[in-house]
Design an enzyme around this catalytic site. Structure first.
Site, PDB file in Angstrom:
ATOM      1  NE  ARG A 277      -2.950   1.386   3.351  1.00 26.90           N
ATOM      2  CZ  ARG A 277      -3.365   0.749   4.342  1.00 26.90           C
ATOM      3  NH1 ARG A 277      -4.556   1.953   4.420  1.00 26.90           N
ATOM      4  NH2 ARG A 277      -3.269   1.262   6.021  1.00 26.90           N
TER       5      ARG A 277
ATOM      6  CG  ASP B  70      -3.971   2.809  10.706  1.00 28.98           C
ATOM      7  OD1 ASP B  70      -5.271   3.807  11.321  1.00 28.98           O
ATOM      8  OD2 ASP B  70      -3.875   2.130   9.521  1.00 28.98           O
TER       9      ASP B  70
END
Length: 540
Positions: free
Chosen positions: A169, A453
């Site tokens: 990603r 996150d």
């Protein structure tokens, strides 16, 4: 391919790291420079389009499926490209940053897929950007084994046929990489992360029977997906691999993308692998886009917005139906729980919740789901094994029973829960603790037994902002105000100092994190992304 000309890219304001030249060799830099030259102008135009669309939402307080793409949605004939064998079974995916220990643990975890994350689980220090690329290069060459100098524990890869398939990603379109510049201008982080990884690994991955596979974050429109598709087409020609070798899974983690799922798959159809339901960023996007839409768009505490909430259920069921209609994988959301080594009772309760969540996803037709910790892999695996058996996926479940209207996707007021005073405290606590770790270069952080996150910090600061601007009155009679947020933040800072001790407190970035959270949570002008001002303070 002829030898590349010297790259016009400059590395600025960055200490030279060991083995950096292996990542930033002239040929790789020339490739990234060409990506930047060809595609950054379009990226810039699409960022402007985001602002224009947000202004339209502010004016109308609504969204709808796009009339100009109705033909794409209505055409039942098109499908995405057939799935490569390495991505056919995705029943459990583990996520995490690309540090060396995580690289080995994730590959060894028993999950089918590892989302190797340069985005929300990685604070983009120059060291993280470069060493993350090195760790993946080393992993494919089976040179990633190491011994932890602190614990003395050794880490080594299992046999190749037991390793997870990597899906990388890159950063979202809005983020730049200030350390890599062209004529004084930063190159988009997405092109840096994609470009370096693709250039160094695409051919090796093909030799290993896999390929360059990607997760695409923060996509807001089908035009942004079209840009990625054009990047893929150019990149494959540039290095001389067949068109269609790249595969991309798009995170549907913005509210605007939820109205364009068909169109996003269509734009990427030669390279599309699936769509993923990204929960926290999705809620953050709802708050961001409808922040001036009145009381009906005020979200309750984040933990009260479960995936069974009507508007979240509409989103996930539409995602499954859309994916399977087009032959793509539908990947479920995150199980973020981190097992406690000291409290078995906490684990018991949390594991039961994870099982319920994964059972629901498997029953709804998802082909796989995310976990944040290796201990959760067997739980998620059991849920999907019970539904899939020996089948690699359930794309044959077309979910034609699903019918979702435009209004249902934004029916936030269909949820009975309300914001609570404890919810405000929790948002402040998690916001400060996460931002402090991020400023030290850590993007994936265990807080209160959850792996958090950047999406966590975004929803935390957004809810503080929304509740204050909406004048929310909590169950204890207190009204959400800037002064109340400041008091709670001051109390939390004092509690952290008491909890960890003066020396550790002083060595950390606690005051800086406190100040940054309050800036983005209380400023009258809502900051588009927390990570933009935070990046300006990130050193290294």
């Amino acid at each position: 391919m002829s030898a590349p000309a010297p790259s016009p890219l400059a590395v600025v304001d960055a200490d030279t790291l060991p083995r950096q030249d292996e990542v930033l060799d002239p040929a790789a830099l020339a490739f990234v420079a060409e990506l930047h030259r060809r595609f950054t102008p379009r990226r810039d135009e699409l960022l402007i389009r985001r602002h224009e669309r947000r202004a339209e939402i502010a004016r109308t307080s609504t969204l709808d499926f796009l009339p100009e793409t109705a033909a794409v949605r209505a055409d039942d004939s098109w499908r995405v490209a057939p799935c490569p064998p390495a991505l056919n079974d995705r029943r459990v995916e583990i996520t995490g940053p690309t540090d060396r220990k995580m690289t080995i643990n994730a590959l060894n975890s028993g999950a089918r897929i590892w989302l190797a994350d340069f985005e929300d689980a990685s604070a983009p220090t120059w060291e993280n950007v470069i060493t993350g690329q090195l760790n993946l290069m080393d992993a494919y060459a089976r040179k990633v084994d190491f011994t932890d100098p602190v614990s003395g524990k050794s880490y080594a890869l299992k046999p190749a046929d037991e390793l997870a398939t990597v899906v990388t990603r890159p950063r979202g379109w809005h983020l730049d990489e200030r350390h890599l510049q062209f004529e004084g201008r930063a190159v988009p982080g997405a092109l840096v992360d994609f470009g370096l990884y693709f250039f160094h690994n695409a051919k090796r991955l093909i030799e290993l029977g896999k390929g360059p596979y990607f997760y695409l974050p923060k996509t807001e429109s089908y035009l942004e997906a079209r840009l990625w598709n054009d990047v893929f087409v150019f990149a494959q020609d540039y290095v001389g691999i067949p068109q269609g070798t790249v595969r991309a899974t798009v995170l549907i983690e913005t509210i605007t993308a939820a109205y364009e799922m068909d169109e996003i798959l269509y734009e990427l159809r030669d390279h599309a692998s699936g769509l993923n339901a990204g929960r926290w960023d999705y809620l953050f996007s709802i708050v961001k886009n409808f922040r001036d839409g009145g009381a009906k768009f005020v979200l309750p505490d984040r933990n009260a917005v479960t995936m069974t909430a009507p508007f979240m259920r509409a989103y996930t069921e539409l995602l499954v139906r859309t994916c399977h209609k087009r032959g793509a994988h539908a990947i479920g959301g995150m199980a973020a729980f981190i097992p406690s080594r000291r409290d078995p009772e906490v684990n018991k309760v949390a594991f039961a919740k994870v099982k319920d969540d994964k059972d629901r996803e498997a029953a709804d037709g998802f082909d796989g789901s995310w976990v944040a910790h290796p201990d959760l892999v067997p739980i998620a695996l059991a849920s999907f094994d019970a539904v899939l058996g020996e089948r690699p996926n359930q794309k044959d479940r077309l979910r034609e029973d699903v019918s979702v209207t435009a209004a249902e996707l934004i029916a936030v007021d269909s949820l009975d829960a309300k914001p609570t005073y404890q919810g405000l405290i929790g948002a402040v606590q998690v916001g400060i603790r996460y931002i402090e770790a991020w400023l030290r270069g850590l993007g994936a952080v265990a807080i209160f037994n959850l792996m958090e996150d950047a999406a966590t910090a975004e929803i935390s600061r957004s809810q503080i902002w929304q509740w204050i601007n909406a004048g929310v009155v909590f169950e204890n009679g207190e009204t959400a105000t800037a002064d109340l947020a400041r008091k709670i933040a001051a109390d939390e800072l004092a509690a952290i100092r008491e909890e960890i001790g003066e020396e550790a407190f002083t060595a950390g970035k606690w005051q800086q994190a406190h100040d940054l959270l309050l800036t983005v949570a209380l400023d009258e002008n809502y900051e588009e992304f927390l990570t933009l001002p935070a990046y300006e303070q990130l050193r290294g």
